[in-house]
Enzyme design. Structure first.
Site, PDB file in Angstrom:
ATOM      1  N   ASN A   1       0.850  -1.199   0.000  1.00 52.86           N
ATOM      2  CA  ASN A   1       0.000   0.000   0.000  1.00 52.86           C
ATOM      3  C   ASN A   1       0.879   1.240   0.000  1.00 52.86           C
ATOM      4  OD1 ASN A   1       0.517   0.858   2.868  1.00 52.86           O
ATOM      5  ND2 ASN A   1      -0.308  -1.190   3.244  1.00 52.86           N
TER       6      ASN A   1
ATOM      7  N   ASP B   1      -3.851  -6.238   5.123  1.00 50.25           N
ATOM      8  CA  ASP B   1      -4.829  -7.096   5.802  1.00 50.25           C
ATOM      9  C   ASP B   1      -4.697  -8.553   5.378  1.00 50.25           C
ATOM     10  OD1 ASP B   1      -6.155  -5.148   7.377  1.00 50.25           O
ATOM     11  OD2 ASP B   1      -7.003  -4.330   5.521  1.00 50.25           O
TER      12      ASP B   1
ATOM     13  N   LYS C   1       8.686 -17.487 -10.116  1.00 49.84           N
ATOM     14  CA  LYS C   1       7.800 -16.493 -10.727  1.00 49.84           C
ATOM     15  C   LYS C   1       6.654 -17.201 -11.452  1.00 49.84           C
ATOM     16  CE  LYS C   1       7.656 -12.761 -14.048  1.00 49.84           C
ATOM     17  NZ  LYS C   1       8.229 -12.186 -15.237  1.00 49.84           N
TER      18      LYS C   1
ATOM     19  N   PRO D   1      -1.727 -11.704  10.488  1.00 45.78           N
ATOM     20  CA  PRO D   1      -1.941 -11.527  11.935  1.00 45.78           C
ATOM     21  C   PRO D   1      -2.212 -10.056  12.213  1.00 45.78           C
ATOM     22  CG  PRO D   1       0.406 -11.799  11.441  1.00 45.78           C
ATOM     23  CD  PRO D   1      -0.341 -12.075  10.165  1.00 45.78           C
TER      24      PRO D   1
ATOM     25  N   ILE E   1      -1.314  -7.252  14.372  1.00 47.58           N
ATOM     26  CA  ILE E   1      -0.228  -6.954  15.321  1.00 47.58           C
ATOM     27  C   ILE E   1      -0.762  -6.150  16.503  1.00 47.58           C
ATOM     28  CG2 ILE E   1       2.018  -5.803  15.567  1.00 47.58           C
ATOM     29  CD1 ILE E   1       2.304  -6.331  12.454  1.00 47.58           C
TER      30      ILE E   1
ATOM     31  N   PHE F   1      -3.785   3.101  15.201  1.00 50.18           N
ATOM     32  CA  PHE F   1      -4.264   4.107  14.262  1.00 50.18           C
ATOM     33  C   PHE F   1      -5.522   3.582  13.590  1.00 50.18           C
ATOM     34  CE2 PHE F   1      -1.443   7.729  13.509  1.00 50.18           C
ATOM     35  CZ  PHE F   1      -0.456   7.423  14.424  1.00 50.18           C
TER      36      PHE F   1
ATOM     37  N   LYS G   1     -13.231   0.489  16.795  1.00 50.15           N
ATOM     38  CA  LYS G   1     -11.948  -0.215  16.591  1.00 50.15           C
ATOM     39  C   LYS G   1     -11.156  -0.312  17.891  1.00 50.15           C
ATOM     40  CE  LYS G   1     -10.259   0.119  12.607  1.00 50.15           C
ATOM     41  NZ  LYS G   1      -9.762   0.702  11.373  1.00 50.15           N
TER      42      LYS G   1
END
Ligand code: C5P
Length: 408
Positions: free
Chosen positions: A209, A277, A287, A305, A307, A325, A339
Site C-alpha cells: 500500500n 490485511d 515467478k 496476523p 499486530i 491508528f 476499533k
C-alpha cells in the site's frame, strides 16, 4: 546555566541579525562560549567586528580562506561545539539546508555537523507562510532540526504576522532546554511500527500500500527524544532511520509481528504501520508464468496476523500503553471508537486518508485522539507536530511533565 557549553552561532542575512549581538551577550552571561559564522549577506547587516568583539573569538565567514582553513577546518568548526544555532535563519538558508547544499561556509558547516541544530527563522510573513518554506521546515523538523519561533508581530517590512525572530532571551532559554533536555520517558521501552508491509505473491510480485512511514518514524523520533528506548519496526520505506532509535527492517506482517514480540518487555507500543490485511495464501517459489491463452491465475488470500490486537491482549506481557491508528475514509470517529474496543488497545489516533486529504505520503495530518474517556479533535498539524503532541500525551499518561510544563 550554560557553564562551559560551546555554541556555534550562524548569522544569516536578515534585519533581525542585530538581535544576534544581544543573543551573544545573553549566552555569555549564562556561561557559554560563542563562536560565530556569518554569511556574506549576514555581514551586510552586522559587522564581523561587532560579532568578534562580543564573542571575544574570531569570526568565520570564508570557505576558502587559507587562514580559516589552516586554523580550523569547516568539519572541525562544525563539530567543535555542543550546539549549532542559526539566528537569524533566512528562507534562503532554510532552503539550502533542506536541499543539502554546501555552497558557503554556513551551509557547509550545517551539512557537516553531527551536533544538534537550533534554528530561529526570521523573514517576511509571506516568505514564512509560502508552501516552499513550509515544506522545507517540515523536512528539517523530520531530520531532527529544532526550531524556535518565528513570533507574530509587526515586522520591519511594515507587515504583520509570523516572521519575527524570537527574542534573544527566548532563544537562550530554548538553548538551555536543549542542552539539558528533560527526559521524562527515560527508562521506558517502546516499540513503534511504521510504513507499509509487503506481502510476496511470488519472488517478484507483492501486495502492498501507499504508506510512507512518515508518521510512524516521526513518533519513534519524538519518543526517543524524550528519553524512551525505542525499537522502530519498519516496513519498506524510503526514509532514513531516525537518530537515537533501534531500527528493525522487515517486509511482511509476519516479520513485523515477530520483530515486535522480540522487542521484549515494553511500556509503550504504537502501531502506526499500514499492515496489509491479507497475504497470498500460497507463496509461489518461482515467478508465476504468464501462459498464452490461459486464464489469469486466481489469487487466494488469507488474513495477516493483527499486530495491534496481538500486542493489546491482556496478560502480564502486555505493554502498559498500546496505541493504534484508524485510517478511514468515512465515519472516521465512530469507526475509531469501535476499533479501539475491538482491538483492545488503549488509544486510537483516527486519521482521514481520503485521497483529497493528502495524508498518505503527505506532510500533514488531521487526527482525533480516541481514548476511554472520549474524543479529542486535534487541528491539522505537520506529522512531526502530531508526533510531538502524542509523545507529550504519553509523558502525561506516565505521570511526567509535558514539554510545556517542563519548560515553565
Ligand atoms: O483494522 P485496521 O487495519 O483498520 O486497524 C488499524 C490499526 O491496526 C493500525 O494501528 C495498524 O497499525 C494496526 N494493524 C496491525 N496489524 C494488522 C492490521 C492493522 O497492527 N494486521
Amino acid at each position: 546555566m550554560l557553564n562551559g557549553k560551546r555554541i556555534l552561532l550562524i548569522v544569516a542575512g536578515g534585519i533581525a541579525a542585530f538581535k544576534s549581538l544581544e543573543l551573544i551577550r545573553r549566552l555569555r552571561e549564562r556561561g557559554a562560549s560563542v563562536r560565530c559564522v556569518v554569511t556574506e549577506n549576514g555581514a551586510r547587516f552586522v559587522t564581523p567586528l561587532s560579532l568578534q568583539a562580543l564573542s571575544e573569538d574570531r569570526v568565520y565567514s570564508d570557505m576558502f580562506s587559507l587562514t580559516d582553513e589552516s586554523e580550523m577546518g569547516h568539519i572541525q568548526l562544525s563539530r567543535d561545539a555542543d550546539l549549532l544555532v542559526v539566528a537569524p535563519a533566512t528562507a534562503n538558508l532554510l532552503a539550502r539546508m533542506a536541499g543539502g547544499l554546501a555552497d558557503d561556509l554556513a551551509a557547509t558547516v550545517l551539512l557537516a555537523t553531527d551536533k544538534p541544530v537550533l534554528v530561529a527563522p526570521a523573514m517576511n510573513v509571506r516568505m514564512w507562510t509560502h508552501a516552499a518554506t513550509m515544506a522545507n521546515v517540515e523536512t528539517l523538523k523530520r531530520r531532527g532540526i529544532h526550531f524556535i519561533g518565528p513570533n507574530e508581530g509587526a515586522m520591519a517590512c511594515n507587515e504583520h504576522g509570523p516572521g519575527r525572530m524570537s527574542e534573544p532571551e527566548e532563544i537562550a532559554d530554548a538553548i538551555e532546554r536543549l542542552l539539558s533536555p528533560a527526559q521524562p520517558l527515560a527508562g521506558r521501552r517502546a516499540v513503534v511500527t511504521s510504513g507499509p508491509t509487503r506481502e510476496a505473491i511470488d519472488p517478484v510480485r507483492y501486495i502492498s500500500n501507499h504508506s510512507s512511514g512518515k508518521q510512524g518514524h516521526a513518533i519513534a523520533s519524538a519518543l526517543a527524544a524524550l528519553g524512551a528506548e525505542v525499537t522502530l519496526v519498519s516496513g519498506p520505506v524510503s526514509l532514513a532511520d531516525p537518530p537515537g532509535v533501534r531500527a528493525v527492517h522487515v517486509e511482511s506482517a509476519d516479520q513485523m509481528l515477530a520483530a515486535c514480540l522480540a522487542a521484549g518487555t515494553l511500556d509503550i507500543a504504537v502501531c502506526a504501520a499500514a499492515v496489509a490485511d491479507w497475504k497470498a495464501a500460497h507463496q509461489a517459489n518461482a515467478k508465476i508464468k504468464k501462459k498464452p491463452g490461459a486464464a489469469p491465475p486466481a489469487l487466494e488470500l488469507t488474513p495477516n496476523p493483527d499486530i495491534l490486537a496481538t500486542l493489546s491482549k491482556p496478560g502480564p506481557n502486555r505493554p502498559t500503553l498500546v496505541i493504534g491508528f484508524a485510517a478511514e475514509t468515512e465515519d472516521l470517529v465512530a469507526n475509531a471508537i469501535e476499533k479501539r474496543k475491538r482491538k483492545g488497545c488503549d488509544w486510537i489516533l483516527a486519521n482521514d486518508v481520503s485521497p483529497e486529504t493528502g495524508t498518505f505520503g503527505g506532510e500533514r495530518n488531521t487526527v482525533h485522539l480516541v481514548t476511554a474517556s472520549g474524543v479529542e479533535d486535534w487541528p491539522t498539524l505537520g506529522k512531526s507536530e502530531v508526533a510531538l503532541r502524542l509523545a507529550d500525551r504519553v509523558v502525561r499518561f506516565f505521570g511526567g511533565p509535558t514539554r510545556a510544563e517542563a519548560a515553565e
